[in-house]
Every structure is written in C-alpha cells, then in structure tokens.
Enzyme design. Structure first.
Site, short mmCIF file in Angstrom:
data_model
loop_
_atom_site.label_atom_id
_atom_site.label_comp_id
_atom_site.label_asym_id
_atom_site.label_seq_id
_atom_site.Cartn_x
_atom_site.Cartn_y
_atom_site.Cartn_z
N SER A 11 -2.50 -0.86 12.75
CA SER A 11 -3.29 -2.03 12.35
C SER A 11 -4.31 -2.29 13.44
CB SER A 11 -2.40 -3.26 12.20
OG SER A 11 -3.19 -4.42 12.10
N LYS A 70 2.34 -2.58 16.75
CA LYS A 70 1.29 -1.73 16.16
C LYS A 70 0.60 -0.90 17.25
CE LYS A 70 2.34 -2.19 12.30
NZ LYS A 70 2.43 -1.12 11.29
N ILE A 104 0.82 -1.21 0.00
CA ILE A 104 0.00 0.00 0.00
C ILE A 104 0.86 1.26 0.00
CG2 ILE A 104 -2.01 -1.11 1.05
CD1 ILE A 104 -1.25 0.09 3.73
N TYR A 159 4.06 -8.54 16.75
CA TYR A 159 3.59 -7.62 15.70
C TYR A 159 2.50 -6.70 16.27
CZ TYR A 159 1.25 -5.98 11.43
OH TYR A 159 0.66 -5.20 10.46
N SER A 217 -1.01 -8.09 0.25
CA SER A 217 0.28 -7.43 0.01
C SER A 217 1.39 -8.43 0.27
CB SER A 217 0.43 -6.22 0.94
OG SER A 217 0.66 -6.67 2.26
N1 LIG Z 1 -1.39 -6.12 4.72
C1 LIG Z 1 -2.28 -5.99 5.69
O1 LIG Z 1 -3.29 -6.71 5.72
C2 LIG Z 1 -2.09 -4.96 6.76
C3 LIG Z 1 -3.04 -4.89 7.77
C4 LIG Z 1 -2.88 -3.93 8.77
C5 LIG Z 1 -1.79 -3.07 8.74
N2 LIG Z 1 -0.86 -3.17 7.75
C6 LIG Z 1 0.30 -2.24 7.78
O2 LIG Z 1 0.38 -1.58 6.53
C7 LIG Z 1 1.74 -1.16 6.31
C8 LIG Z 1 2.15 -1.52 4.89
O3 LIG Z 1 2.17 -2.92 4.76
P1 LIG Z 1 1.87 -3.72 3.42
O4 LIG Z 1 0.72 -4.60 3.69
O5 LIG Z 1 1.85 -2.80 2.27
O6 LIG Z 1 3.18 -4.67 3.41
P2 LIG Z 1 4.33 -4.95 2.35
O7 LIG Z 1 3.75 -5.16 1.00
O8 LIG Z 1 5.17 -6.01 2.96
O9 LIG Z 1 5.15 -3.57 2.34
C9 LIG Z 1 5.91 -3.19 3.47
C10 LIG Z 1 6.95 -2.16 3.08
O10 LIG Z 1 7.76 -1.86 4.24
C11 LIG Z 1 9.12 -1.93 3.86
N3 LIG Z 1 10.04 -2.22 4.95
C12 LIG Z 1 10.13 -3.35 5.69
N4 LIG Z 1 11.17 -3.28 6.52
C13 LIG Z 1 11.77 -2.08 6.30
C14 LIG Z 1 12.91 -1.43 6.83
N5 LIG Z 1 13.70 -2.01 7.74
N6 LIG Z 1 13.24 -0.21 6.37
C15 LIG Z 1 12.49 0.38 5.42
N7 LIG Z 1 11.39 -0.18 4.87
C16 LIG Z 1 11.06 -1.40 5.30
C17 LIG Z 1 9.17 -3.01 2.81
O11 LIG Z 1 10.38 -2.94 2.07
P3 LIG Z 1 11.02 -4.29 1.40
O12 LIG Z 1 10.18 -4.59 0.19
O13 LIG Z 1 12.41 -3.88 1.06
O14 LIG Z 1 10.95 -5.35 2.42
C18 LIG Z 1 7.93 -2.66 2.01
O15 LIG Z 1 8.21 -1.60 1.14
C19 LIG Z 1 2.57 -1.82 7.40
O16 LIG Z 1 2.87 -0.89 8.41
C20 LIG Z 1 1.65 -2.90 7.94
O17 LIG Z 1 1.93 -3.22 9.28
C21 LIG Z 1 -1.00 -4.09 6.75
#
Ligand SMILES: NC(=O)c1ccc[n+]([C@@H]2O[C@H](COP(=O)([O-])OP(=O)(O)OC[C@H]3O[C@@H](n4cnc5c(N)ncnc54)[C@H](OP(=O)(O)O)[C@@H]3O)[C@@H](O)[C@H]2O)c1
Ligand SMILES: *[C@@H]1O[C@H](CO)[C@@H](O)[C@H](O)[C@H]1NC(C)=O
Ligand SMILES: *[C@@H]1O[C@H](CO)[C@@H](O)[C@H](O)[C@H]1NC(C)=O
Length: 318
Positions: free
Chosen positions: A170, A206, A48, A202, A237
């Site tokens: 989250s 959050k 996202i 996790y 994602s």
């Molecule tokens: N997916 C869900 O259902 C969900 C639900 C609730 C909340 N969230 C929250 O939404 C946010 C975005 O998640 P997403 O679902 O889009 O996940 P995602 O597709 O895994 O994207 C996560 C991003 O964070 C980056 N990241 C991880 N470790 C990092 C670090 N050490 N330094 C800099 N960047 C780093 C990743 O980079 P790399 O590609 O290099 O690893 C990636 O760009 C997160 O905060 C997650 O907790 C997601």
C-alpha cells in the site's frame, strides 16, 4: 438559468473526467492466457482478491482461493466459478494469522497440486490484536504469514519458472517504520488501539511487504522467479470493516467519487502478475500499473536483510 446549467454541467464534467482518469487509473493491458498454469490468491473471498481471482480464472488459470473462512471461501468459490465460467477454481482453507495453518495449507497444496506459476499475497487486515501465535495482528497476517507461505512454496515456484510472486502492499508504507526494538520485545509493531496507532501499525506492516519484496528479489537472482510489490489504489472494499464507526462513515461519504471499485483495484496486481517483459523490474514497487521509485527506507538493504532474518526466526525457519 443558463449560467446555473453551465456551472452544473462543468462540475459534472470535471468530476466525470476526474473519476475516469485519476480514480480509475490505468488498466492491465496484458492479453496473456494462463491455460495449464496454477495461481494462488490469498484473501480472495472478497475485495480485490476476489476480482483478481475472477480475472485469472477467465484467462484459463487453475486458481486456488486461499481464505481463512470456510463459509466465506466456499461462497466465493461459487461466485468465482460463475463469473469466470471456469471450473478450474479450488478453495483451500488458510488462516495467515496461524503459522500452523499456513504450514498445513502449504503441505496440502504441495501434495495435491503439481504446479505453482503465480503466488499473489493479497490478504490484508486493518485491525489491532494478536494472532494465534501471539504476533501483532497486522504484522502477523499482512507480513509474517505471507513470508512463511512464500518460503514454503519457493522451491515449487523455482521448478515452474518463469514464475512470479506478487505482494499487495500500500502507499501507506510511506508512513511506516520498522521498529525492531518493539518487535523484539513484544512481537508487534507498536501497541494501542487509537486511530493513529492503528493506522501507524498498518503502515508499518505494509512497509514490511515492500522490504520483503526487495530482499526476496535479491535472493531470487539467478532463478526464474521474480517478485513485485504494489499499491492497488484507494478501493471501496471491506478493509475498514473493523475500524472505528466514525472513520467508516467518513470513508463511505468519500468512497463514491474518490475510491476505485474492486475491478479497478485489481489492475495493478494483474499487471505485476501478467505483464510481459517486466522481469528486469523484479523487487520493485508498482502503482497504477507503473513502476515507481520507492523512498529510500522502502529499499534499504540493511533493514530488508534484518527484517528477513527476524521473520525467519519468528516463523521457525531459521
Ligand atoms: N482497500 C484499499 O483501499 C487498499 C489500499 C491499499 C492497499 N490495500 C491492500 O489490498 C489488499 C486487499 O485488501 P481489500 O481492500 O481487498 O480488503 P478486504 O475486502 O478486507 O479483503 C481482505 C481479504 O484478506 C482476508 N484476510 C484477512 N485476514 C486474513 C487471515 N488471517 N488469513 C487469511 N486471509 C485473511 C480477508 O478474509 P475475511 O473476509 O475472512 O476477513 C479478505 O478476503 C490488502 O493487502 C490491503 O492491505 C487495500
Ligand atoms: C494513472 O495513469 C494514468 C495514465 O498514465 C493517468 O492519467 C492517471 O492520472 C493515473 N492515476 C493515478 C491515480 O495516478
Ligand atoms: C470485524 O468486523 C466484522 C464485520 O463487521 C465482524 O463480523 C467481526 O466480528 C469484527 N471483528 C472484531 C474482532 O471486531
């Protein structure tokens, strides 16, 4: 035959309506344009974060993609430029798991960019382990890295007000708890790599995002900077990429109907970043583009203050 068709029709219809209304959720309706404004989105090479960056670039913002991998970041840079039709997109390397990297990113940013209007702390990780500084991985990346980054950029945000900080938390924070004893003894929120332990740590990280936002809003009173935390929805994602393979398999099976895609998943972030007149809701928690009442533990003044002070010590700000 007719009965069978009817039943199938009803099931498909109900599933469609369910998907359209419940899964998809509300969309950000703000038409705000961002020409002349600068935005940072952390973790914007995928998920996202990337769709959020594309939307903001389409609105005319100068968008800084703050990502840890040069290769993934540069690939995303091309994609965000292409999808948005904007050339005002920049990649700047930052690993949130390294305080040194966060400091060097902030230094470069403050030197090369005159403005900061919106900071979107989006990056997140779902994996046990340790950061370069020996912090628990999820605590270090999801909370401490963003805590330091925000503090280092706060003066610039104040200079550019009205400005905003958006923290992607989250709904999992509801299961979280801040175990200060464990943080004091081993700089992590719990240990172990079992399914349960990982989910718990996790959730704890959050909860830190929501409490950080609560305390930040208090400290920003009287300035033109406001802040918000949010649940983006359950999204298809890469977040679970380092979870156990059986968990990923289960996720894949339910993903199609029950999870949002990454464009739908960016809507609440965009709402918090853009929606006009939500400033009086600074410090609050949003979901489905709507402000929500957080549980008591997620807006407890004493815990939020204690977490802030501990965080300052852990990243050398105090
Ligand atoms: N997916 C869900 O259902 C969900 C639900 C609730 C909340 N969230 C929250 O939404 C946010 C975005 O998640 P997403 O679902 O889009 O996940 P995602 O597709 O895994 O994207 C996560 C991003 O964070 C980056 N990241 C991880 N470790 C990092 C670090 N050490 N330094 C800099 N960047 C780093 C990743 O980079 P790399 O590609 O290099 O690893 C990636 O760009 C997160 O905060 C997650 O907790 C997601
Ligand atoms: C989001 O809000 C819309 C409109 O208020 C509602 O119909 C939908 O059920 C909500 N979705 C979720 C997942 O809460
Ligand atoms: C996490 O998952 C990614 C993608 O599957 C993989 O490349 C990486 O090595 C994994 N990291 C760890 C520490 O397991």
């Amino acid at each position: 035959m007719f009965a069978v068709l009817l039943v199938v029709g009803v099931i498909v219809g109900v599933a469609y309506v369910y998907h359209e209304i419940v899964v998809k959720g509300k969309s950000c309706t703000s038409k705000v344009k961002l020409h002349g404004k600068t935005v940072i989105v952390t973790g914007s090479n995928t998920g996202i974060g990337k769709t959020t960056a594309i939307d903001l670039a389409k609105r005319g913002a100068r968008v800084i993609l703050a990502c840890r991998s040069k290769q993934r970041g540069e690939a995303a840079l091309e994609e965000v430029k292409r999808e948005s039709g904007s050339s005002q997109v920049v990649f700047m390397q930052m690993d949130l798991g390294s305080l040194k990297s966060v400091r060097s990113f902030a230094e470069t940013f403050l030197k090369t960019e005159p403005r900061l209007d919106i900071l979107i702390n989006n990056a997140g990780i779902y994996m046990q382990g340790r950061t370069a500084d020996g912090l628990g991985m999820m605590f270090g990346v999801n909370h401490i890295g963003h805590f330091l980054l925000t503090n280092l950029l706060l003066e610039r945000l104040k200079d550019c007000g009205p400005s905003r900080v958006v923290n992607v938390a989250s709904t999992a924070h509801n299961f979280g708890k801040i175990d200060f004893d464990s943080l004091n003894s081993h700089k992590a929120l719990g240990v172990g790599t079992s399914f349960y332990e990982t989910l718990k740590v996790y959730s704890d990280s959050k909860l830190c995002n929501v409490l950080f936002t609560h305390e930040l809003a208090k400290r920003l009173q009287g300035t033109m900077v406001t802040c918000y935390s949010l649940h983006p929805g359950a999204i298809n994602s890469e977040l679970a990429r380092n979870a156990s393979s059986w968990f990923q398999l289960v996720l894949k099976l339910i993903t199609v109907f029950f999870f949002k895609n990454t464009v739908q998943g960016a809507q609440t972030t965009l709402h918090c970043a853009l929606q006009e007149a939500i400033e009086p809701l600074s410090g609050r928690y949003f979901s489905n583009c709507t402000v929500r009442e957080a549980y008591a533990k997620a807006k407890d003044d004493a815990t939020a203050k204690k977490l802030w002070e501990l965080s300052e010590r852990l990243c050398g700000l105090a």
